[in-house]
Design an enzyme around this catalytic site. Structure first.
Site, PDB file in Angstrom:
ATOM      1  N   GLY A  27      73.620 -53.586 -14.394  1.00 29.08           N
ATOM      2  CA  GLY A  27      72.779 -54.657 -13.843  1.00 29.08           C
ATOM      3  C   GLY A  27      72.848 -54.816 -12.336  1.00 29.08           C
ATOM      4  N   LYS A  31      71.925 -48.788  -6.361  1.00 27.29           N
ATOM      5  CA  LYS A  31      72.069 -47.581  -7.173  1.00 27.29           C
ATOM      6  C   LYS A  31      72.125 -46.335  -6.284  1.00 27.29           C
ATOM      7  CE  LYS A  31      69.149 -49.813 -10.643  1.00 27.29           C
ATOM      8  NZ  LYS A  31      70.220 -50.555 -11.310  1.00 27.29           N
ATOM      9  N   HIS A 141      75.922 -54.411   6.401  1.00 24.79           N
ATOM     10  CA  HIS A 141      76.535 -55.738   6.227  1.00 24.79           C
ATOM     11  C   HIS A 141      78.061 -55.732   6.308  1.00 24.79           C
ATOM     12  CE1 HIS A 141      72.731 -57.531   5.295  1.00 24.79           C
ATOM     13  NE2 HIS A 141      72.554 -56.814   4.206  1.00 24.79           N
ATOM     14  N   HIS A 178      66.874 -57.375   5.296  1.00 24.79           N
ATOM     15  CA  HIS A 178      68.013 -58.256   5.580  1.00 24.79           C
ATOM     16  C   HIS A 178      68.505 -58.056   7.014  1.00 24.79           C
ATOM     17  CE1 HIS A 178      68.032 -57.705   1.153  1.00 24.79           C
ATOM     18  NE2 HIS A 178      68.267 -59.006   1.178  1.00 24.79           N
ATOM     19  N   ASP A 264      64.033 -51.883   1.544  1.00 27.66           N
ATOM     20  CA  ASP A 264      63.785 -53.118   0.788  1.00 27.66           C
ATOM     21  C   ASP A 264      62.740 -53.990   1.489  1.00 27.66           C
ATOM     22  OD1 ASP A 264      65.508 -53.660   2.870  1.00 27.66           O
ATOM     23  OD2 ASP A 264      67.086 -54.549   1.644  1.00 27.66           O
ATOM     24  N   ARG A 270      62.595 -54.874  -5.472  1.00 24.29           N
ATOM     25  CA  ARG A 270      63.237 -55.759  -6.447  1.00 24.29           C
ATOM     26  C   ARG A 270      63.888 -56.981  -5.796  1.00 24.29           C
ATOM     27  NH1 ARG A 270      68.160 -53.652 -10.383  1.00 24.29           N
ATOM     28  NH2 ARG A 270      68.972 -55.696 -10.865  1.00 24.29           N
TER      29      ARG A 270
END
Length: 480
Positions: A27, A31, A141, A178, A264, A270
């Site tokens: 979950g 990946k 990050h 981000h 992203d 997602r």
């Protein structure tokens, strides 16, 4: 700075066939398999024929502690799923456990990611390539002593420290959705690295990257943040990216550039909420490339993995000045790309909440900040420290560099097929995109500031003490 369109440039690409075997857990949206999908797709497009492909060395603890604290790296080396209970206090201290889980082979994964980025920087420093690509890097990050946002070791900071041995000024650009908080924090008080981040801001991870965060001390005005709202599209993004980067290039005059290409920020991600197409995202790559500076291209976020593979394959082609057809070639993961089996994606009909007025206002504020900079800081000449990656050093690594994790032996690191699908229910679990303001650190301690100022000095001393590093990276066979 003059722009030159369409200049063919030499490209080196770093990839390890084992990287896709690492698995964050059931979950979890991150990946590493997406890097293998990217590699397979670009092989089937024939792009491998146009660039040099290398397998990175595994970055060792000594390389990692050029930035990270010794105790944090020691912890990452030691922790495993089977001994986690012994480390519960340290897990809390180093922010490992939830968004940043302990998984089998965690440290090796960090070694490969960091190894590719550091080796890329060395290649650029030696002028053996014009562009270096490491899609397993870009983990922006990670902090000095803390994991964050799926990132454990900040390969970008390590690569920039390497570039600073040969380049007086390095520019870092981040187009992940981000904020590039870990990189900004590392160089917040220096005028030798300018960090420029375009990101979603407001109730969103990591909660930093305000327009007013501009750097501190010698680094004041050397942090540039462009906070964005949901739904930005290709046209709006290009209208802000090009003028801001042009002004930064003109004012800062870097001699090398690092571009974090987090995917992203694409439509349909997602975890994301932007509306960029692959062509819109890649226009940033094309524009940065047009300045003809030594360039390091890195991965980053990207959680709809079929689109990550599409995006980074296309951006590899852009780096190579090669046009590739929209029709996807047959590849090992062909079924992932249905029902259309095309390279490019369409934007959604989501509303662009970034009005022209809003974007113009932010842009003008950033231009005002950039006007506060002195034109191109003075050059301070110093002896050049040793390269992190020694080629043909004669010393063998402790481990056989050719020893690979076989697919069969690493089955437990690979999830079942459904785990890699981009199904509708993927919104569950993973990094919380609502900002955790308790953890969103902006104010630095005096101690950290002092450390930052001593970094160049410490860097030089360490380089002198260094023993010969592991052997240089080896060229990967084209059959991988």
């Amino acid at each position: 700075m003059a722009l030159t369109q369409g200049t063919k440039r030499k490209v080196c690409y770093y990839y390890d066939g084992d990287v896709g075997n690492y698995y964050y857990g059931q979950g979890h949206p991150m990946k590493p398999h997406r890097i293998r999908m990217t590699h397979n797709l670009l092989l089937n497009y024939g792009l491998y024929r146009k660039m040099e492909i290398y397998r990175p060395h595994k970055a060792n603890a000594e390389e990692m502690t050029k930035y990270h604290s010794d105790d944090y790296i020691k912890f990452l080396r030691s922790i495993r799923p089977d001994n986690m209970s012994e480390y519960s206090k340290q897990m809390q201290r180093f922010n490992v456990g939830e968004d940043c889980p302990v998984f089998d082979g965690l440290f090796e994964f960090c070694q490969l990611s960091a190894g590719g980025s550091v080796a890329s920087a060395v290649k650029l420093n030696k002028q053996q390539t014009d562009i270096a690509v490491n899609w397993a890097g870009g983990l922006h990050h990670a902090k000095k002593s803390e994991a964050s946002g799926f990132c454990y070791v900040n390969d970008i900071v390590l690569a920039i420290l390497e570039l600073l041995k040969y380049h007086q000024r390095v520019l870092y650009i981040d187009i992940d959705i981000h904020h590039g908080d870990g990189v900004e924090e590392a160089f917040y008080t220096t005028d030798r690295v300018m960090t420029v981040s375009f990101h979603k801001y407001g109730e969103y991870f990591p909660g930093t990257g305000d327009l007013r965060d501009i750097g501190a001390g010698k680094g004041k005005y050397y942090a540039v943040n462009y906070p964005l709202r949901d739904g930005i599209d290709d046209e709006s993004y290009e209208a802000i990216f090009k003028p801001v980067i042009s002004k930064v290039m003109e004012t800062f005059q870097p001699s090398a550039v690092v571009l974090q290409c987090g995917s992203d920020s694409l439509s349909g991600d997602r975890l994301g909420c932007f509306n960029l197409t692959i062509k819109g995202h890649a226009k940033c790559v094309e524009f940065v490339k047009s300045f003809n500076l030594p360039m390091l291209m890195l991965g980053g976020g990207g959680y709809t993995i079929r689109n990550v593979a599409r995006c980074w394959t296309y951006e590899t082609a852009v780096a190579l000045d090669t046009e590739i057809p929209n029709e996807l070639p047959y590849n090992d993961y062909f079924e992932y790309f249905g029902p259309d089996f095309k390279l490019h994606i369409s934007p959604s009909n989501m509303t662009n909440q970034n009005t022209n007025e809003y974007l113009e206002k932010i842009k003008q504020r950033l231009f005002e900040n950039l006007r506060m900079l002195p034109h191109a800081p003075g050059v301070q000449m110093q002896p050049i420290p040793e390269d992190a990656v020694q080629e043909d050093s004669g010393d063998e690594e402790e481990e056989d560099p050719e020893k690979r994790i076989s697919i069969r032996n690493s089955d437990k690191r690979i999830s079942c097929d459904e785990e890699f699908s981009d199904s509708e229910d993927e919104g569950e679990g993973g990094r919380k995109n609502v900002a955790n303001f308790k953890k969103a650190k902006r104010v630095k301690t005096e101690e950290e500031k002092e450390e930052e100022e001593k970094k160049d000095e410490k860097e030089e001393e360490k380089a002198k003490e260094e023993k010969a590093e592991p052997k240089g990276v080896k060229e990967e066979t084209k059959s991988t």
